[in-house]
Every structure is written in C-alpha cells, then in structure tokens.
Scaffold this motif. Structure first.
Motif, PDB file in Angstrom:
ATOM      1  N   ALA B  14       0.853  -1.193   0.000  1.00 42.40           N
ATOM      2  CA  ALA B  14       0.000   0.000   0.000  1.00 42.40           C
ATOM      3  C   ALA B  14       0.886   1.238   0.000  1.00 42.40           C
ATOM      4  N   GLY B  15       1.895   1.209   0.905  1.00 46.76           N
ATOM      5  CA  GLY B  15       2.865   2.296   0.909  1.00 46.76           C
ATOM      6  C   GLY B  15       3.856   2.065  -0.220  1.00 46.76           C
ATOM      7  N   SER B  16       4.757   3.008  -0.408  1.00 45.46           N
ATOM      8  CA  SER B  16       5.710   2.824  -1.487  1.00 45.46           C
ATOM      9  C   SER B  16       7.018   2.296  -0.930  1.00 45.46           C
ATOM     10  N   ALA B  17       7.439   1.134  -1.475  1.00 43.79           N
ATOM     11  CA  ALA B  17       8.726   0.593  -1.092  1.00 43.79           C
ATOM     12  C   ALA B  17       9.804   1.306  -1.893  1.00 43.79           C
ATOM     13  N   ARG B  18      10.987   1.398  -1.311  1.00 42.62           N
ATOM     14  CA  ARG B  18      12.079   2.129  -1.942  1.00 42.62           C
ATOM     15  C   ARG B  18      12.506   1.435  -3.238  1.00 42.62           C
ATOM     16  N   PRO B  19      12.583   2.153  -4.334  1.00 40.94           N
ATOM     17  CA  PRO B  19      13.001   1.521  -5.580  1.00 40.94           C
ATOM     18  C   PRO B  19      14.476   1.122  -5.505  1.00 40.94           C
ATOM     19  N   GLY B  20      14.838   0.084  -6.252  1.00 40.80           N
ATOM     20  CA  GLY B  20      16.221  -0.383  -6.256  1.00 40.80           C
ATOM     21  C   GLY B  20      16.456  -1.532  -5.305  1.00 40.80           C
ATOM     22  N   TYR B  21      15.514  -1.722  -4.400  1.00 38.81           N
ATOM     23  CA  TYR B  21      15.607  -2.852  -3.481  1.00 38.81           C
ATOM     24  C   TYR B  21      14.443  -3.788  -3.732  1.00 38.81           C
ATOM     25  N   ASN B  22      14.659  -5.088  -3.457  1.00 40.40           N
ATOM     26  CA  ASN B  22      13.525  -6.003  -3.479  1.00 40.40           C
ATOM     27  C   ASN B  22      12.641  -5.705  -2.265  1.00 40.40           C
ATOM     28  N   TYR B  23      11.369  -6.129  -2.362  1.00 37.58           N
ATOM     29  CA  TYR B  23      10.438  -5.880  -1.273  1.00 37.58           C
ATOM     30  C   TYR B  23      10.994  -6.455   0.037  1.00 37.58           C
ATOM     31  N   ALA B  24      11.066  -5.643   1.083  1.00 42.06           N
ATOM     32  CA  ALA B  24      11.596  -6.032   2.399  1.00 42.06           C
ATOM     33  C   ALA B  24      13.057  -6.465   2.326  1.00 42.06           C
ATOM     34  N   PHE B  25      13.808  -5.872   1.429  1.00 42.10           N
ATOM     35  CA  PHE B  25      15.263  -5.986   1.321  1.00 42.10           C
ATOM     36  C   PHE B  25      15.764  -7.334   0.808  1.00 42.10           C
ATOM     37  N   LEU B  26      15.340  -8.455   1.430  1.00 37.39           N
ATOM     38  CA  LEU B  26      15.857  -9.765   1.020  1.00 37.39           C
ATOM     39  C   LEU B  26      15.207 -10.201  -0.288  1.00 37.39           C
ATOM     40  N   ASP B  27      15.921 -11.037  -1.063  1.00 31.77           N
ATOM     41  CA  ASP B  27      15.326 -11.540  -2.298  1.00 31.77           C
ATOM     42  C   ASP B  27      14.275 -12.597  -1.968  1.00 31.77           C
ATOM     43  N   GLU B  28      13.425 -12.866  -2.945  1.00 35.99           N
ATOM     44  CA  GLU B  28      12.262 -13.717  -2.682  1.00 35.99           C
ATOM     45  C   GLU B  28      12.660 -15.147  -2.290  1.00 35.99           C
ATOM     46  N   ALA B  29      13.718 -15.667  -2.934  1.00 31.27           N
ATOM     47  CA  ALA B  29      14.136 -17.044  -2.630  1.00 31.27           C
ATOM     48  C   ALA B  29      14.612 -17.161  -1.179  1.00 31.27           C
ATOM     49  N   THR B  30      15.333 -16.164  -0.723  1.00 33.26           N
ATOM     50  CA  THR B  30      15.827 -16.185   0.667  1.00 33.26           C
ATOM     51  C   THR B  30      14.671 -16.118   1.657  1.00 33.26           C
ATOM     52  N   LYS B  31      13.720 -15.203   1.355  1.00 32.70           N
ATOM     53  CA  LYS B  31      12.570 -15.078   2.271  1.00 32.70           C
ATOM     54  C   LYS B  31      11.778 -16.388   2.313  1.00 32.70           C
TER      55      LYS B  31
END
Lengths: 267, 300
Positions: B14-31
C-alpha cells in the motif's frame, strides 16, 4: 580352572560377557578378539604395557569408541539382558549415566572443573530426574564424606582440589547413582604413593560395600595385587594370559606375563 | 510448474517501497527459505532449526536474526511495531522500523494492540498479545546448553535425546552460590515438555508470558544461524527445583511516571546527585497509562 574355583550358583550369570571384541586403529594398534567374563562383585584387572590395547578395550566398553567387531552382553537392572554395542544411543547413554561408571586417569576429563563439588556429584542424579535441591545437596555431602573428603568443601570447585581429592571426587560422582559396573582407567596414575595407597584402600572398601563389579585398567601390578580378583594380561592388542591374580603373579605362564612380573620393583 | 508460477510474486504494498531494493530488502528465494524453516520450527516447538542467515545492512548482534524473520513475513497488510528493551523510541527500534517502512512500505505503529507483527529485543510487551499477532525475538545465543557443553555436535545430541540434566547443574550452581536461582534474564524454559529453549535475554519477569501465549512467538539468531518458535498456546515452563520454585522478581517500586505496579521497571539515574527514577521499560504501555490518567506524557 578358575571357573571351578568360583563355582557360581546356578542362576548367577556373568554381569558382563565380552567376546571377539576388536577395534583396529591400524598398524596392529587397538585390541583384537578380546574375550572375558566379569562376574557380579568381581574386580578384573587388565594389565599390559603402554600401547597394548588396554585403554582401547575400556573405551569400547565405555562407549567412547565404536568397536569393529565383537559383542558384549550385559545384565541390566533397567533393561534386562542387553548387548551393549547393539543398543540404541538413548539406552546406552541412559545405562552409562546410571548403571555404569567411568573413572578416567585424568580426573579433569571426568569432572566439570568450573562446577562445585556438589554440582559434580549431583549431575548424574539430575540427569536421572532428581529435582529437589535440598535432597541433591544432602546426597552429595554424604558422598563426599564417604570418599573421605571434607563435606565443608561441597561448594568449592575441583580446580581448588589436589590430584588425589579430584580423583576421589570423580569416583563419588560416578558412584552416586549406585552403578553395577565401574570401568576404571589407571585411577591411581599420577598420584604419589601414599595417596595411591589410601585411594586403593578406599576403593576396596567401596567395591565390597556396594557390590560393584569393576574392570580396572592399569600398568601397575601392585594395584592389581591389592585390588583385583582376576586379571588379563594384554600384549599388542591380544589377551595372552588370564587367571586369578595370585596365580598369574606367582606363576606367570606366558613369556610376556613373565617379563611384566619380573619387572616389578622390589620394595 | 510453468514459468509463470515459478516467478517470485512480489507483494505490491500500500505504501511505497524504496526503488532499487527487493520488497523487504531480502530476495524472494531467501525469504521463502526462511519461511520454510519457520514452518519447521513451528512444527517442532522449541527446536532450533539451522537456516542460511544472510549478511544484513547492520552488524550481527544488532538484530540480524530478527530482521530476517520479519523481512520474510512482512506484507503490505501488516502493521509493524519494533521495540528495543521495551521502548519504541531507542536507536535500534527506530532504525529497524524505518528500515521496513522504506524497504517494504509497511505501516508502522507503537501500539501493541494495533500491530500485527512485532519485532522485539529483550522484552515481551506488557499489553497482552492476541491471536493472530506475531512476536519476533532477536536472539544473540540460541543454545541453552552452551554453558556446560561447548561442542555443537554434542548439544544437538543432548537435545535429540532430551538429556537436560546438565541444565539443572547451572541452576544448582546458582543456588549453591547465591542461595537462590539468580538468573534474572534469559532464563531457560522447557517448551511443550520436550525441548529446552533459551527465550533470548528477556527478563525472567517476562517468562510467564511465554506460557500458552495466544500469539505466535518466533526467534531468530542471525550470527548463530538458528530459528525456533513457540506456536500459540504452547505450554512453556521455566526450569526450577521442587524446593526452589521459579519466582518472578518484582521491584518494590511503582513506575514514577504512570504509577504502574505490574510492569517491568528500568532504574534510571535522574541527575548528577544520584537520585533515581523508576519507569516502565515498555514505553508504549507507560505512555498509554499516563494519557489515561490525564497526565502530560513523559517518555520513559
């Protein structure tokens, strides 16, 4: 022949019966095809030179090393007759901390040096489910006294103890669960002679009072003469002679036993 | 599996995540890996599950384990609260909250009641947690048997065989030395009657809150690479002796700011003359009480 002298009652079985025990460390080191029986209340001495395989044998029995071949049948209070090398680890460890004791030559290996004497003695009880502090303390104190240690030192750590006291503490820590089988590796090694004599005297009394069976590894034939009912002589991993202590020491048959006996220093 | 379904699904916040980073910093495979390990941890309450802890943009010891758990769970619908020693306004709490506001665009709050996800260091909030909430603990040392057994291979075996006698040795030592169990934080607990667990350095005051808590409690140790969990309503028992029962130490004071007598208090040196102030360590709880009493709110 030794069997005829003992003549056990019909229902008495050996507490521990070892056969074909082999642990090869390579290059002929280790122990090979060792067999013996240990009867209730008996002290069995295992003698031989350094490197003869005595400690390997004891390590296998104590669960510190896995043998390559052989079996050891043991009459357990908890589980009935069991073959100890085939036991699950959970059961073997349970036996090791209740029905067996292992006394190391170096007491530092068998004690927690930073934990008080009371904590050291109480550990096996706590492992067995004892959860009453006052009780644990009382029993630890009683065992200190029994091993002729000053009960007022219950809260002192073993690093403040002398070598002989540490060894007695290690024995107390093992005996607190009233084991049936005690494995001892050079329990008097590194102690001066008067301390050795006192410890041996104490051990003899405890074994008699508690009905312990003991496998005692040593290179000191004096210790064997004082404590052991029967003895095995090992050379290069094999048992070369077995018999009643007095018999072997007075009339050794195997050349290696003869050499060992001949090397006793006359006092 | 089609190429379409194997592509990571990035949550649209809903809010805007910072561009240049994956959502919540970690990549999807790691999460995803962390979530799988968390499922295992939940399935075996109190059991430490190894995971491939990643480098995070802050040093180990500052909550890298907790942050990775939070990152793997946080979604656009979450409301995040972060506390450090109970307070919402200390450096670490502020930084981690801002980190997720920037990288995940998640709504943040200081309200324990409103939060769906709470990351914490060294405290459990005073306000009781509810079903559906997740509390993420930052754990420095996950192994409860480390005091007496330095070998990891051996501690794993002790856990596997449930041989916890040595844990009582350290309690015995405390009673022998101090006349009582003196451990006032990181007090060891039995989870579900099976696994011995370190609850992270929360005060033993908070230990009763672990027992049958309606919220999901997750523990992340970044440097030690371990995750563990206490699922909702799991019985958690603090170790004790029959004749030395576990007891919560309560300070005789009340909070000087809000008057609470049921909360965990910090002792604060108030001036150069050495006078002392006792205040709730849970800042939100304290502020809330001050507000209800109609006082002007002072941050503890």
């Amino acid at each position: 022949m030794s069997r005829a002298l003992q003549e056990p009652a019909a229902e008495v079985r050996p507490l521990l019966s070892v056969s074909g025990l082999t642990k090869d460390h390579g290059g002929g080191h280790g122990c090979h095809d060792v067999a013996f029986e240990l009867w209730p209340g008996e002290i069995l001495g295992v003698v031989g030179e350094s490197g003869a395989g005595k400690s390997t044998l004891l390590d296998c029995l104590g669960g510190f090393a896995a043998p390559d071949a052989g079996r050891a049948d043991y009459q357990s209070r908890l589980f009935g007759p069991v073959e100890i090398f085939g036991l699950s680890e959970a059961r073997r460890r349970r036996l090791a901390r209740s029905e067996w004791g292992f006394v190391h030559q170096d007491a530092r290996r068998g004690l927690r040096l930073s934990v008080s004497a009371g904590g050291n003695i109480g550990e096996r009880l706590m492992a067995g489910g004892a959860r009453h502090y006052g009780d644990l303390r009382a029993r630890a104190g009683a065992w200190l006294e029994r091993l002729e240690l000053d009960p007022s030192r219950l809260d002192e750590a073993p690093r403040q103890f002398s070598g002989g006291m540490r060894q007695r503490l290690q024995i107390a820590r093992n005996l607190v669960t009233e084991p049936r089988l005690l494995l001892m590796d050079e329990p008097t090694g590194g102690l001066d002679l008067s301390v050795q004599a006192r410890l041996l005297d104490l051990l003899r009394g405890l074994v008699r009072d508690l009905g312990l069976s003991v496998v005692l590894v040593t290179h000191d034939l004096g210790v064997v003469r004082l404590l052991c009912d029967r003895m095995l002589v090992m050379e290069r991993g094999r048992v070369v002679e077995e018999g009643l202590t007095d018999q072997v020491l007075e009339d050794p048959q195997h050349a290696h036993s003869q050499r060992l006996v001949a090397s006793i220093l006359p006092v | 599996m089609t190429a379409e379904s194997s592509r990571p699904r990035v949550p649209q916040g809903a809010g805007s995540a910072r561009p240049g980073y994956n959502y919540a910093f970690l990549d999807e495979a790691t999460k995803r890996e962390i979530r799988r390990k968390l499922l295992k941890a939940v399935a075996i309450p109190g059991h430490q599950v190894p995971f491939s802890s990643r480098e995070m943009p802050l040093p180990p010891g500052w909550g890298t384990g907790g942050i990775q758990v939070t990152a793997s769970l946080v979604g656009p619908a979450d409301v995040l609260k972060v506390i450090d020693q109970g307070a919402d306004d200390t450096t670490n709490a502020v930084s981690i909250r801002r980190f997720f506001a920037e990288t995940a665009g998640v709504e943040t709050t200081t309200s324990t009641r409103r939060a769906s996800l709470i990351q914490t260091r060294h405290r459990i909030p005073e306000t009781p947690l509810a079903e559906g909430q997740i509390l993420v603990f930052q754990v420095p040392l996950p192994e409860p048997l480390r005091f007496l057994e330095p070998r990891e291979s051996e501690t794993r075996r002790l856990h596997a065989l449930a041989e916890y006698g040595s844990a009582y040795v350290s309690l015995y030592e405390q009673v022998a030395r101090h006349g009582r169990i003196a451990q006032s934080y990181d007090y060891p607990v039995m989870v579900g009657g099976r696994y011995l667990m370190r609850p992270s350095p929360i005060p033993s005051f908070d230990n009763p809150k672990l027992d049958r808590n309606p919220a999901l409690l997750l523990f992340g140790a970044g440097r030690e690479r371990r995750l563990y969990a206490v699922p909702p309503y799991t019985p958690v028992e603090s170790l004790s002796f029959e004749d030395r029962p576990f007891a919560v130490e309560r300070s005789p004071q009340a909070c000087d700011l809000c008057g609470a007598t049921d909360s965990f208090l910090d002792e604060i040196v108030a001036d150069d003359a050495g006078s002392r102030l006792f205040a709730c360590s849970d800042s939100e709880y304290c502020n809330e009480r001050q507000r209800r009493l109609g006082r002007s709110v002072v941050a503890p």
